[in-house]
Design a protein around this motif. Structure first.
Motif, PDB file in Angstrom:
ATOM      1  N   UNK A 180       0.817  -1.210   0.000  1.00 35.13           N
ATOM      2  CA  UNK A 180       0.000   0.000   0.000  1.00 35.13           C
ATOM      3  C   UNK A 180       0.851   1.260   0.000  1.00 35.13           C
ATOM      4  N   UNK A 181       2.102   1.123   0.407  1.00 36.65           N
ATOM      5  CA  UNK A 181       3.023   2.240   0.507  1.00 36.65           C
ATOM      6  C   UNK A 181       4.385   1.728   0.926  1.00 36.65           C
TER       7      UNK A 181
ATOM      8  N   UNK B 122      -0.727  -5.131   2.538  1.00 34.34           N
ATOM      9  CA  UNK B 122      -2.115  -5.552   2.738  1.00 34.34           C
ATOM     10  C   UNK B 122      -2.315  -6.993   2.321  1.00 34.34           C
ATOM     11  N   UNK B 123      -2.997  -7.755   3.177  1.00 38.46           N
ATOM     12  CA  UNK B 123      -3.528  -9.070   2.816  1.00 38.46           C
ATOM     13  C   UNK B 123      -5.034  -8.985   2.986  1.00 38.46           C
ATOM     14  N   UNK B 124      -5.742  -8.788   1.888  1.00 41.52           N
ATOM     15  CA  UNK B 124      -7.182  -8.518   1.950  1.00 41.52           C
ATOM     16  C   UNK B 124      -7.976  -9.718   2.445  1.00 41.52           C
ATOM     17  N   UNK B 125      -7.457 -10.930   2.288  1.00 43.21           N
ATOM     18  CA  UNK B 125      -8.182 -12.108   2.763  1.00 43.21           C
ATOM     19  C   UNK B 125      -8.276 -12.144   4.283  1.00 43.21           C
ATOM     20  N   UNK B 126      -7.307 -11.570   4.958  1.00 44.96           N
ATOM     21  CA  UNK B 126      -7.301 -11.604   6.421  1.00 44.96           C
ATOM     22  C   UNK B 126      -8.121 -10.479   7.031  1.00 44.96           C
TER      23      UNK B 126
ATOM     24  N   UNK C 292      -7.562   4.561  -2.773  1.00 39.52           N
ATOM     25  CA  UNK C 292      -8.236   5.313  -3.816  1.00 39.52           C
ATOM     26  C   UNK C 292      -7.292   5.474  -5.007  1.00 39.52           C
ATOM     27  N   UNK C 293      -7.821   5.484  -6.214  1.00 46.36           N
ATOM     28  CA  UNK C 293      -6.967   5.555  -7.413  1.00 46.36           C
ATOM     29  C   UNK C 293      -6.000   6.736  -7.364  1.00 46.36           C
ATOM     30  N   UNK C 294      -4.761   6.465  -7.750  1.00 42.67           N
ATOM     31  CA  UNK C 294      -3.749   7.504  -7.817  1.00 42.67           C
ATOM     32  C   UNK C 294      -3.112   7.870  -6.493  1.00 42.67           C
ATOM     33  N   UNK C 295      -3.388   7.089  -5.445  1.00 36.20           N
ATOM     34  CA  UNK C 295      -2.811   7.394  -4.134  1.00 36.20           C
ATOM     35  C   UNK C 295      -1.971   6.226  -3.642  1.00 36.20           C
ATOM     36  N   UNK C 296      -1.136   6.491  -2.642  1.00 34.52           N
ATOM     37  CA  UNK C 296      -0.438   5.452  -1.908  1.00 34.52           C
ATOM     38  C   UNK C 296      -0.412   5.844  -0.437  1.00 34.52           C
ATOM     39  N   UNK C 297      -0.271   4.861   0.418  1.00 34.58           N
ATOM     40  CA  UNK C 297      -0.260   5.110   1.857  1.00 34.58           C
ATOM     41  C   UNK C 297       1.147   5.546   2.256  1.00 34.58           C
TER      42      UNK C 297
END
Length: 383
Positions: free
Chosen positions: A136-137, A142-146, A180-185
């Protein structure tokens, strides 16, 4: 101030206190995922259900304020069955990643399942699969399954940093955290979302697969990154020296202090410990003789410095103290200088470039103990 009864114990709490915080005051921990004292209340996870006398059904404790005369029960059969059902719902699509998950050992899914779950699984269909190991940055994976969609990370970016990079996308069991599109954490406090994630969905890219958390020892300390004085915990690895390339400091974590840093620290402070185990760090004194540098013992080095201070007139000596030093070290330095009558001492060396700061935690003064050096009388002219 409302007076209420929780599990038979009477307590008086300030007006506006929710039932989770009220229960803590009598030593009762109500399980929860989405609630965090530093964030707004979402009421999403539904795990904090309690029974309130005269209420027809269990009620979420996070969004229920204490009222005078209220009688609350947190361990009734109905509450226990509700928690068990909620845990089954949260785990219905959760992958069995515990053996390879960095959150293992400090995961509230594991802890609450053992305390409030222990059900017989009824899920026979294929679990819903989502993206795994998504950067994410610079600091967060990120692990979206968890993810259990508690929304803590989303609220942190919306309410604390006010940068709004994260959101919950799609619907139903396909909902997931994302950018969100075009962003990073990449905000200055981004890694705090790892701290507040109750499961293994958000992990620290620097800490991933370095050492298991149950091998770490924790020491209370203060962040040395700037003059703010954020409270931290230093997690050290001494029991598994073959892990993490032998580094002793594994990570820094914020230590809650409502009067200083709340529940947060900045990324600069969090990742500023590299010098501790840097291979180029000087660990022993050395001396220069005829253009050659040779090793010396500490006794030899101290004797050499003491000899020079004894031979040179006090008014010919100037000392620049370090505001990186602790109060005890600065006090010891002051005693040495007073003993020799040396008065030309200071510590305020202007930085090459002004330090960055913000209106939250980060201070422009990047020395942790400028105030201590000043109070000890070491604030002379170094020009």
């Amino acid at each position: 101030m409302p007076k209420l009864t929780i599990n038979g114990k009477e307590i008086e709490v300030p007006a506006g206190t929710n039932l989770i915080e009220a229960a803590r005051r009598v030593g009762v921990e109500i399980p929860h995922y989405c609630y965090h004292p530093g964030l707004s209340i979402a009421g999403q996870c539904r795990l904090c259900m309690v029974d309130i006398e005269k209420a027809p059904r269990p009620t979420i404790a996070c969004n229920t304020q204490a009222v005078d005369g209220m009688v609350v029960w947190t361990e009734t059969d109905r509450v226990k069955e509700t928690r068990r059902s909620v845990m089954e719902f949260h785990l219905i699509n959760h992958p069995l990643d515990c053996p390879v998950c960095d959150q293992a050992g400090e995961c509230w899914l594991q802890i609450y399942y053992m305390k409030h779950g222990l059900y017989d699984p009824r899920m026979t269909d294929e679990k819903v699969h989502k993206p795994k190991a998504v950067p994410l940055g610079p600091h967060v994976m990120l692990d979206a399954e968890r993810c259990i969609l508690c929304s803590r990370c989303v609220r942190f970016c919306d309410e604390i940093t006010r940068t709004g990079e994260l959101g919950i996308f799609n619907r139903g069991d396909h909902s997931q955290i994302g950018l969100f599109p075009g962003t990073e954490l990449a905000n200055k406090y981004s890694a705090n979302v790892v701290d507040i994630c109750p499961v293994g969905a958000l992990t620290d890219r620097d800490f991933r697969f370095q050492v298991r958390v149950w091998y770490l020892d924790s020491t209370k300390s203060i962040c040395p990154g700037c003059a703010r004085g954020c409270n931290i915990e230093v997690h050290t690895n001494r029991r598994r020296p073959h892990h993490a390339e032998g580094r002793r400091v594994a990570r820094l974590k914020p230590r809650p202090n409502p009067d200083v840093n709340g529940w947060w620290i900045c990324d600069a402070g969090r990742y500023g410990y590299g010098a501790v185990d840097d291979k180029s760090r000087l660990l022993a004194p050395s001396r220069r003789e005829g253009g050659a540098v040779t090793d010396a013992t500490w006794d030899e080095a101290i004797a050499a410095v003491a000899g020079v201070l004894a031979r040179v007139a006090p008014d010919e000596v100037g000392v620049i103290a370090s505001p990186q030093m602790a109060n005890e070290d600065l006090f010891a330095l002051r005693r040495v200088l007073e003993r020799r009558g040396i008065r030309r001492v200071g510590f305020r060396v202007p930085p090459r470039a002004p330090g960055d700061e913000d209106d939250f935690l980060i201070r422009a003064d990047k020395h942790p103990n400028s105030l201590g050096a000043s109070l000890l009388g070491l604030d002379g002219d170094v020009a």
